[in-house]
Design a protein around this motif. Structure first.
Motif, mmCIF file in Angstrom:
data_model
loop_
_atom_site.group_PDB
_atom_site.id
_atom_site.type_symbol
_atom_site.label_atom_id
_atom_site.label_comp_id
_atom_site.label_asym_id
_atom_site.label_seq_id
_atom_site.Cartn_x
_atom_site.Cartn_y
_atom_site.Cartn_z
ATOM 1 N N THR A 129 0.806 -1.212 0.000
ATOM 2 C CA THR A 129 0.000 0.000 0.000
ATOM 3 C C THR A 129 0.844 1.268 0.000
ATOM 4 O OG1 THR A 129 -1.710 1.206 1.235
ATOM 5 C CG2 THR A 129 -0.172 -0.085 2.538
ATOM 6 N N SER A 166 -0.391 3.742 1.674
ATOM 7 C CA SER A 166 -1.001 4.437 2.818
ATOM 8 C C SER A 166 -0.073 4.614 4.004
ATOM 9 C CB SER A 166 -2.228 3.658 3.307
ATOM 10 O OG SER A 166 -3.216 3.605 2.312
ATOM 11 N N LYS A 167 0.907 3.761 4.149
ATOM 12 C CA LYS A 167 1.684 3.773 5.384
ATOM 13 C C LYS A 167 3.019 4.482 5.127
ATOM 14 C CE LYS A 167 -1.817 1.654 7.154
ATOM 15 N NZ LYS A 167 -2.217 0.275 7.038
#
Ligand SMILES: *Cc1c(COP(=O)(O)O)cnc(C)c1O
Length: 357
Positions: A211, A213-214
Motif C-alpha cells: 500500500t 497508505s503507510k
C-alpha cells in the motif's frame, strides 16, 4: 456484520472536545506527510480532473512492475489494499469455503469473507502476540480457500521471518491461497523478511498486498496494489470498478515511488519512534510486542479504556485494543519526534496513579 471502527478523525476530536492541538496516532499513518514530489504531482494532475482517470493506471502499474520485477499482468491496483482484500474475497470465495485469519489481525479479512458468505476461522496469536503459524496450518482443510497472513501483523506489529514461513508453506495444500498482506513492507523488509514478490517470481502461487497508505504517506489518496498468479489477478481485474484509482492518486503514488529520500527519512524516524514509544510503555511496566512496523502494541494488564479516554482529553488519539477484542491493550502509531515526546509525557501523566497488574 460489525461495522468497521476507523480511528477518530482529528477534526471530530477538535469539535467534540473543543481542543485545538490534536494529534492522531491511531491509524498508522505517516506523520511526516506526503512526499513533496507527490504534492507537486497532484497539483499538476488536478488540472485534468475533468477527464476520467486512466483505467489501467498505465504509468503507475509499469513503475510497480519494474520495481517488483514482475509482468504487468501480475499486478492489480486497489483503492487501498483494503479494496483488494474485498475484491479477492469476492473473486475467490463461495458459500462452503472458509478462510483462515489470525486473531487479532486486520479486521477486513473477516469482512471480506462475511460478504462472500464464507466461513471465517480465527486462530489466536501466540503468547508473544505473534501469528501462530503452526496453529494456522492446523486449521486448514480442503474447504480453505484463503489464508490471510499480515506480516507485520496489525494491530501487534509482530513479524515472522523467512525460515518460519518456509516451514509453514510446506504444510499448506495447493488448494489454499496464501495471501501475504505486506502493508508495512517498507518498514520490515530485510534479508530475513519473507518477501511475497520473491516467492511469486520463483513460481510459487502466492498473493502479496502492499500500500501507499503507510510508509508513502498517502492514506487519504487510497492506493494499494496486489501481485499474484495471473489468473487470480485477472479475476480481480474483471470485478473491480474500472476507475477505482483516481487521477490524483495515480499521480501521487507514481511520484512517491520515486522519492527515496522521503521514504528513507520516514523509516528512520519511525524506527526512532518505535523505540521511544516502546520504552515509555515498558518503563511503566506494560508488555510491548516486538514491532517491525510504524506502531506499537502495549498490554497494560488492566483495562485500557480509561487511559485511552484520558489521552484523548489531552488531545492524543490512540487506538484502544477493545475493537480488536483486547481491552487491555493500546495501539499507538509513531508520530513526529515532537508528537512522540508529547505522547510519552502524556502517557506518564495518565498512568502515574496506576500500577501494572
Ligand atoms: C493499513 C493496512 C491495510 C490497508 O491499507 P489501505 O489504506 O487500504 O491500503 C491493509 N492491511 C494491513 C495489515 C494494514 O495495517
Amino acid at each position: 456484520m460489525a461495522p468497521y471502527l476507523p480511528g477518530k478523525p482529528i477534526e471530530e476530536v477538535q469539535r467534540q472536545l473543543g481542543l485545538e492541538d490534536v494529534v492522531k496516532l491511531a491509524s498508522n499513518e505517516n506523520a511526516f506527510g506526503p512526499s513533496p514530489l507527490a504534492l507537486e504531482a497532484m497539483r499538476s494532475a488536478a488540472t485534468t480532473g475533468n477527464f476520467y482517470p486512466d483505467a489501467t493506471a498505465y504509468e503507475l502499474r509499469k513503475a510497480l512492475a519494474e520495481r517488483l520485477g514482475l509482468p504487468e499482468e501480475q499486478i492489480t491496483l486497489g483503492a487501498g489494499s483494503d479494496e483488494l482484500i474485498h475484491l479477492l474475497s469476492l473473486a475467490m470465495l463461495e458459500r462452503e469455503d472458509n478462510v483462515i485469519a489470525a486473531d487479532p489481525s486486520f479486521p477486513r479479512y473477516v469482512a471480506g469473507a462475511t460478504l462472500a458468505q464464507a466461513e471465517v476461522r480465527l486462530v489466536p496469536l501466540d503468547d508473544d502476540e505473534r501469528l501462530d503459524l503452526s496453529a494456522i496450518a492446523a486449521a486448514i482443510d480442503d474447504k480453505t480457500k484463503i489464508v490471510w497472513l499480515a506480516n507485520p501483523n496489525n494491530p501487534t506489529g509482530t513479524a515472522f521471518d523467512k525460515r518460519a514461513f518456509q516451514d509453514f508453506r510446506k504444510r499448506i495444500p495447493e488448494s489454499a491461497l496464501i495471501v501475504l498482506d505486506e502493508a508495512y513492507y517498507e518498514f520490515a523488509s530485510g534479508p530475513d523478511y519473507p518477501d511475497a514478490a520473491e516467492y511469486l517470481k520463483s513460481g510459487i502461487p502466492i498473493v502479496g498486498l502492499r500500500t501507499f497508505s503507510k510508509a508513502y504517506g498517502l492514506a487519504g489518496l487510497r492506493v494499494g496494489y496486489g501481485f499474484g498468479p495471473k489468473e487470480i489477478i485477472a479475476a480481480i481485474e474483471r470485478i473491480r470498478s474500472p476507475f477505482n484509482i483516481n487521477s490524483l492518486a495515480q499521480a501521487a503514488a507514481l511520484a512517491a515511488l520515486g522519492d527515496e529520500e522521503h521514504l528513507r527519512n520516514t523509516l528512520e524516524l519511525s524506527r526512532r519512534g518505535v523505540a521511544e514509544l516502546t520504552k515509555a510503555f515498558t518503563d511503566w511496566g506494560a508488555k510491548v510486542a516486538e514491532s517491525k512496523a510504524n506502531f506499537v502494541w502495549a498490554d497494560l494488564g488492566r483495562p485500557a479504556a480509561a487511559a485511552c479516554g484520558e489521552l484523548l482529553q489531552k488531545g492524543l488519539i490512540v487506538r484502544s485494543g477493545a475493537g480488536f477484542g483486547r481491552p487491555n491493550c493500546i495501539r499507538v502509531s509513531t508520530g513526529t519526534p515532537q508528537q512522540n515526546e508529547r505522547f510519552t509525557a502524556a502517557l506518564k501523566e495518565t498512568l502515574k496513579e496506576l500500577a501494572p497488574l
